[in-house]
Scaffold this active site. Structure first.
Site, PDB file in Angstrom:
ATOM      1  N   ARG A 262      30.013  26.515  -2.197  1.00 30.85           N
ATOM      2  CA  ARG A 262      31.372  25.982  -2.241  1.00 30.85           C
ATOM      3  C   ARG A 262      31.449  24.732  -1.365  1.00 30.85           C
ATOM      4  O   ARG A 262      30.598  24.504  -0.500  1.00 30.85           O
ATOM      5  CB  ARG A 262      32.384  27.022  -1.739  1.00 30.85           C
ATOM      6  CG  ARG A 262      32.420  28.321  -2.535  1.00 30.85           C
ATOM      7  CD  ARG A 262      33.486  29.244  -1.970  1.00 30.85           C
ATOM      8  NE  ARG A 262      33.591  30.494  -2.721  1.00 30.85           N
ATOM      9  CZ  ARG A 262      32.959  31.626  -2.404  1.00 30.85           C
ATOM     10  NH1 ARG A 262      32.171  31.649  -1.332  1.00 30.85           N
ATOM     11  NH2 ARG A 262      33.114  32.705  -3.139  1.00 30.85           N
ATOM     12  N   LYS A 286      33.498  33.230   2.737  1.00 29.07           N
ATOM     13  CA  LYS A 286      34.843  33.719   2.980  1.00 29.07           C
ATOM     14  C   LYS A 286      34.809  35.002   3.816  1.00 29.07           C
ATOM     15  O   LYS A 286      33.879  35.799   3.720  1.00 29.07           O
ATOM     16  CB  LYS A 286      35.550  33.991   1.649  1.00 29.07           C
ATOM     17  CG  LYS A 286      35.803  32.742   0.814  1.00 29.07           C
ATOM     18  CD  LYS A 286      36.528  33.091  -0.465  1.00 29.07           C
ATOM     19  CE  LYS A 286      36.849  31.863  -1.277  1.00 29.07           C
ATOM     20  NZ  LYS A 286      37.562  32.200  -2.538  1.00 29.07           N
ATOM     21  N   HIS A 355      36.194  17.779 -11.849  1.00 25.95           N
ATOM     22  CA  HIS A 355      35.612  16.721 -11.022  1.00 25.95           C
ATOM     23  C   HIS A 355      35.274  17.179  -9.613  1.00 25.95           C
ATOM     24  O   HIS A 355      34.901  16.352  -8.777  1.00 25.95           O
ATOM     25  CB  HIS A 355      36.579  15.532 -10.932  1.00 25.95           C
ATOM     26  CG  HIS A 355      36.834  14.850 -12.227  1.00 25.95           C
ATOM     27  ND1 HIS A 355      37.745  15.333 -13.155  1.00 25.95           N
ATOM     28  CD2 HIS A 355      36.294  13.730 -12.770  1.00 25.95           C
ATOM     29  CE1 HIS A 355      37.767  14.525 -14.200  1.00 25.95           C
ATOM     30  NE2 HIS A 355      36.903  13.557 -13.994  1.00 25.95           N
ATOM     31  N   ARG A 361      29.046  24.596  -8.944  1.00 24.14           N
ATOM     32  CA  ARG A 361      28.917  26.046  -8.700  1.00 24.14           C
ATOM     33  C   ARG A 361      28.920  26.791 -10.033  1.00 24.14           C
ATOM     34  O   ARG A 361      28.075  27.669 -10.267  1.00 24.14           O
ATOM     35  CB  ARG A 361      30.070  26.508  -7.810  1.00 24.14           C
ATOM     36  CG  ARG A 361      30.079  27.999  -7.493  1.00 24.14           C
ATOM     37  CD  ARG A 361      31.187  28.291  -6.484  1.00 24.14           C
ATOM     38  NE  ARG A 361      31.399  29.713  -6.274  1.00 24.14           N
ATOM     39  CZ  ARG A 361      30.699  30.463  -5.431  1.00 24.14           C
ATOM     40  NH1 ARG A 361      29.711  29.915  -4.739  1.00 24.14           N
ATOM     41  NH2 ARG A 361      30.967  31.740  -5.278  1.00 24.14           N
ATOM     42  N   HIS A 384      29.752  36.941  -4.571  1.00 29.67           N
ATOM     43  CA  HIS A 384      30.966  37.585  -5.063  1.00 29.67           C
ATOM     44  C   HIS A 384      31.069  38.989  -4.487  1.00 29.67           C
ATOM     45  O   HIS A 384      30.087  39.729  -4.451  1.00 29.67           O
ATOM     46  CB  HIS A 384      30.958  37.653  -6.586  1.00 29.67           C
ATOM     47  CG  HIS A 384      31.172  36.320  -7.247  1.00 29.67           C
ATOM     48  ND1 HIS A 384      30.782  36.058  -8.547  1.00 29.67           N
ATOM     49  CD2 HIS A 384      31.727  35.171  -6.778  1.00 29.67           C
ATOM     50  CE1 HIS A 384      31.099  34.809  -8.847  1.00 29.67           C
ATOM     51  NE2 HIS A 384      31.665  34.255  -7.798  1.00 29.67           N
ATOM     52  N   TYR A 393      31.099  34.781 -16.453  1.00 32.21           N
ATOM     53  CA  TYR A 393      29.976  33.968 -16.899  1.00 32.21           C
ATOM     54  C   TYR A 393      29.246  34.591 -18.082  1.00 32.21           C
ATOM     55  O   TYR A 393      28.441  33.913 -18.735  1.00 32.21           O
ATOM     56  CB  TYR A 393      28.996  33.740 -15.745  1.00 32.21           C
ATOM     57  CG  TYR A 393      29.605  32.938 -14.625  1.00 32.21           C
ATOM     58  CD1 TYR A 393      29.776  31.564 -14.757  1.00 32.21           C
ATOM     59  CD2 TYR A 393      30.033  33.553 -13.458  1.00 32.21           C
ATOM     60  CE1 TYR A 393      30.352  30.815 -13.737  1.00 32.21           C
ATOM     61  CE2 TYR A 393      30.609  32.814 -12.436  1.00 32.21           C
ATOM     62  CZ  TYR A 393      30.768  31.456 -12.583  1.00 32.21           C
ATOM     63  OH  TYR A 393      31.349  30.724 -11.568  1.00 32.21           O
TER      64      TYR A 393
END
Length: 414
Positions: A262, A286, A355, A361, A384, A393
């Site tokens: 990220r 996170k 953008h 990612r 995750h 995905y």
């Protein structure tokens, strides 16, 4: 002073007068921060202009303040040398303001008034501290949640004991009329956290977070936005390795594209996060969770090249720094996304699906899955918490979809 007197006092050349030594000291400070001679010269010219204007208008140093700066912005220049009469650009005025701030820090004049931020409600401030201390939320996210709760307090009021389900629903509906759905989802998340915090401190009725309306969003309703492998390579190859900025940007793009990091991961990365002996990279994601990821060969070589020949020698442990003086760490995550956006433009990728840094990612996850990696493996690399997050995905794994797709019934009647 009338225009005749002013013209009579205006010199043919611009002179800084009594402030000349301070203009020179200002230039020395800029050089010590790593600015180029061209930049230092531009700043010094602006500082000299301000000093000359003070002398011509007979303004003493004790009188320099926000009012005098405001007059300088709009004055019709007769200060000597060649200068456009009016107006002066925003960049020009920011340089002058920086010189004034320099004088204030050195005690030559009084500092200009700073913009005072709006006071934060004490409970909101405690809520932000609670988020960072007990929930593992980073400071930027806690500050954003605090701003959203502050906005809702205009409707809810400042007496938590009076909160009720009807009041909460009305406040959310009122904001939903003016805000987008994604913004409202974040706002409702912030409000639920605030209500849980208040209940834990016995400041409101428990369970009120369940009265916060849910913003409709159907799971797995969209496709991940990604680039093809060829486009990713074009993106990386677009960096000009003859410049320090190009070397830095290539290292950042490779980390994003190979490991699916990220923007915040790049922002917070430290020099000590890389273990060169084991070729691993420590990523702080996170919720203060740390993960060790294998460093790909090309990404590791790019980072090493940046450290050896392009990274400025400054006293900071952040891995990536600004390429222009003063050499500081990136201010925020959007800076990383801006690097991706510029690379897309250089690579000639027209109409990309997005953008920002998340584009790479999503591309990394899509390519891993199509290359035969399992959803569990992809989820582990992307860090995750739940496999459900990675499931989106599966919709771009064309090989697997072809195996499970049923033949079209054709003309078979229903």
């Amino acid at each position: 002073m009338n225009i005749v007197e002013r013209l009579a006092r205006a010199p043919r050349t611009m002179e800084a007068g009594d402030l000349a030594p301070w203009v020179a000291a200002f230039a020395d400070e800029l050089r010590s921060l790593g600015h180029t001679d061209l930049t230092v010269g531009n700043y010094a010219d602006c500082a000299r202009h301000f000093a000359a204007w003070l002398a011509i208008d007979n303004i003493g140093l004790d009188d320099v303040g926000d009012g005098s700066f405001g007059r300088f912005k709009t004055h019709r220049c007769r200060c000597g040398g060649y200068r456009p009469a009016t107006p002066r650009s925003g960049k020009y005025l920011r340089r002058v303001h920086r010189f004034i701030d320099f004088l204030g820090r050195r005690g030559v004049i009084k500092l200009l008034d700073k913009v005072v931020a709006a006071p934060v409600d004490p409970l909101v401030r405690d809520y932000q501290d609670w988020l960072t201390r007990n929930r593992g939320i980073c400071g930027r996210t806690a500050a954003r949640h605090g701003r959203m709760v502050t906005r809702l307090l205009l409707s809810l009021g400042s007496e938590p004991h009076a909160y009720g389900p009807a009041m909460i629903k009305i406040a959310i509906i009122h904001e939903a009329e003016r805000c987008s759905a994604p913004y409202m989802k974040t706002m409702t998340t912030a409000l639920r956290g605030y209500l849980r915090f208040l209940a834990s401190a016995d400041l409101c009725r428990p369970g009120l977070e369940h009265a916060v309306p849910h913003i409709p969003q159907w799971r797995l309703s969209s496709l991940p936005r990604y680039l093809s492998p060829d486009e990713v390579e074009r993106l990386v190859a677009s960096c000009d390795l003859r410049t320090g900025r190009g070397v830095r940007d290539r290292a950042i793009l490779l980390l994003l594209a190979r490991l699916g990091l990220r923007a915040g991961d790049i922002l917070e990365m430290r020099l000590g996060d890389i273990d060169w002996s084991s070729a691993t990279l420590r990523v702080k994601g996170k919720g203060r969770r740390e993960t060790r990821l294998p460093m790909p060969q090309d990404a590791g070589d790019a980072v090493l090249g940046y450290l050896d020949g392009a990274r400025p020698l400054v006293d900071s442990d952040r891995l990536f720094l600004r390429s222009n003086a003063p050499f500081r760490p990136f201010a925020s995550s959007p800076t990383v996304s801006h690097i991706v956006a510029l690379a897309l433009k250089r690579a000639g990728i027209d109409n990309p699906p997005s953008h920002g840094a998340n584009l790479l990612r999503h591309s990394a996850a899509t390519h891993m899955l199509r290359g035969g990696a399992t959803l569990q493996s992809v989820g582990a690399v992307l860090r995750h918490r739940s496999l459900d997050t990675t499931t989106v995905y599966a919709k771009v794994d064309l090989n697997m979809l072809m195996q499970v797709a049923q033949p079209w019934p054709g003309d078979v009647a229903c």
